[in-house]
Design a protein around this motif. Structure first.
Motif, mmCIF file in Angstrom:
data_model
loop_
_atom_site.group_PDB
_atom_site.id
_atom_site.type_symbol
_atom_site.label_atom_id
_atom_site.label_comp_id
_atom_site.label_asym_id
_atom_site.label_seq_id
_atom_site.Cartn_x
_atom_site.Cartn_y
_atom_site.Cartn_z
ATOM 1 N N THR A 63 -46.585 -53.303 -59.921
ATOM 2 C CA THR A 63 -46.643 -55.022 -59.929
ATOM 3 C C THR A 63 -45.514 -55.546 -59.475
ATOM 4 N N ARG A 64 -45.554 -56.149 -58.506
ATOM 5 C CA ARG A 64 -44.916 -57.143 -58.376
ATOM 6 C C ARG A 64 -43.960 -58.245 -59.075
ATOM 7 N N VAL A 65 -42.755 -58.094 -59.521
ATOM 8 C CA VAL A 65 -42.492 -58.983 -60.184
ATOM 9 C C VAL A 65 -41.687 -60.160 -59.427
ATOM 10 N N GLU A 66 -41.917 -61.699 -60.057
ATOM 11 C CA GLU A 66 -41.405 -62.312 -59.176
ATOM 12 C C GLU A 66 -39.920 -62.651 -59.893
ATOM 13 N N ALA A 67 -39.041 -61.303 -60.274
ATOM 14 C CA ALA A 67 -38.020 -61.836 -60.516
ATOM 15 C C ALA A 67 -36.554 -61.117 -60.259
ATOM 16 N N PRO A 68 -35.707 -61.072 -60.637
ATOM 17 C CA PRO A 68 -34.859 -59.950 -59.270
ATOM 18 C C PRO A 68 -34.135 -58.763 -60.362
ATOM 19 N N GLN A 126 -32.192 -55.588 -67.083
ATOM 20 C CA GLN A 126 -31.922 -55.809 -68.558
ATOM 21 C C GLN A 126 -33.231 -55.390 -69.119
ATOM 22 N N VAL A 127 -33.508 -56.310 -69.470
ATOM 23 C CA VAL A 127 -35.393 -56.195 -70.069
ATOM 24 C C VAL A 127 -35.111 -55.243 -69.916
ATOM 25 N N LEU A 128 -35.880 -53.862 -69.709
ATOM 26 C CA LEU A 128 -36.872 -52.653 -69.285
ATOM 27 C C LEU A 128 -35.436 -51.358 -70.068
ATOM 28 N N VAL A 157 -42.310 -52.838 -60.046
ATOM 29 C CA VAL A 157 -42.018 -51.847 -60.604
ATOM 30 C C VAL A 157 -43.398 -51.528 -61.488
ATOM 31 N N THR A 158 -43.171 -49.769 -61.298
ATOM 32 C CA THR A 158 -43.613 -48.683 -61.111
ATOM 33 C C THR A 158 -43.546 -48.220 -62.748
ATOM 34 N N ALA A 184 -47.549 -55.760 -67.418
ATOM 35 C CA ALA A 184 -47.865 -57.250 -68.333
ATOM 36 C C ALA A 184 -46.376 -57.567 -68.759
ATOM 37 N N ASP A 185 -45.891 -57.339 -70.445
ATOM 38 C CA ASP A 185 -45.462 -57.910 -70.673
ATOM 39 C C ASP A 185 -43.760 -58.490 -69.786
ATOM 40 N N LEU A 186 -44.054 -56.787 -69.634
ATOM 41 C CA LEU A 186 -42.666 -56.378 -68.540
ATOM 42 C C LEU A 186 -42.090 -57.776 -67.972
ATOM 43 N N LYS A 187 -43.767 -58.024 -67.478
ATOM 44 C CA LYS A 187 -43.242 -58.908 -65.921
ATOM 45 C C LYS A 187 -43.515 -60.259 -66.617
#
Length: 148
Positions: free
Chosen positions: A9-14, A20-22, A103-104, A134-137
């Motif tokens: 999915t495309r994530v609208e975040a740098p 950092q999250v992952l 993100v894959t 979905a939650d990472l996004k």
């Protein structure tokens, strides 16, 4: 025979925010319902190649994963082995701009019992991967909004 599932999915975040999250794997249960608990066997600030991580996910038995690949800021892979099945998972972050990334997530099973394991747990495992993505996004985009 190997069984694999891949989703992106495309994530609208740098990319640095997503990373950092992952990469803070022990905090995963705080932002995704796909993880009940995640514990580094030998606690460290961050995961590294060779890190062992105990993971409990809803509807799946507890597993110990070993990080077998890591590119800082871009992704990591880890694997877990049970009798007759090796499960590998990859988490990849690819920048598409300064403010977005792709993100894959990939999970693959191989080994003598991979087919049976996929039959019994495959749909649940795919559901958990979709939930994690979905939650990472959602978490990454919220942090990006907070940063601005």
């Amino acid at each position: 025979m190997a069984h694999a599932y891949r989703t992106s999915t495309r994530v609208e975040a740098p990319a640095d925010i997503v990373w950092q999250v992952l990469s803070d794997v022990e905090r995963m249960p705080s932002w995704t319902s796909s993880m009940t608990s995640v514990t580094l066997v030998r606690p460290a600030a961050r995961i590294a190649v060779g890190s062992r991580v105990e993971v409990l996910q809803p509807g799946l038995p507890q597993a110990t994963w070993e990080v077998d690949g890591l590119v800082e800021g871009r992704g990591f892979s880890w694997s877990s082995t049970t009798p007759g099945v090796r499960t590998g998972a990859a988490h990849q972050v690819a920048p598409v701009s300064d403010a977005a990334c792709e993100v894959t997530l990939v999970v693959a099973q191989s080994g003598m019992l991979a087919g049976l394991t996929n039959l019994v747990q495959g749909s649940r495992a795919r559901e958990l991967v979709d939930t994690e993505l979905a939650d990472l996004k959602s978490e990454s985009e919220a942090r990006a909004r907070d940063r601005s």
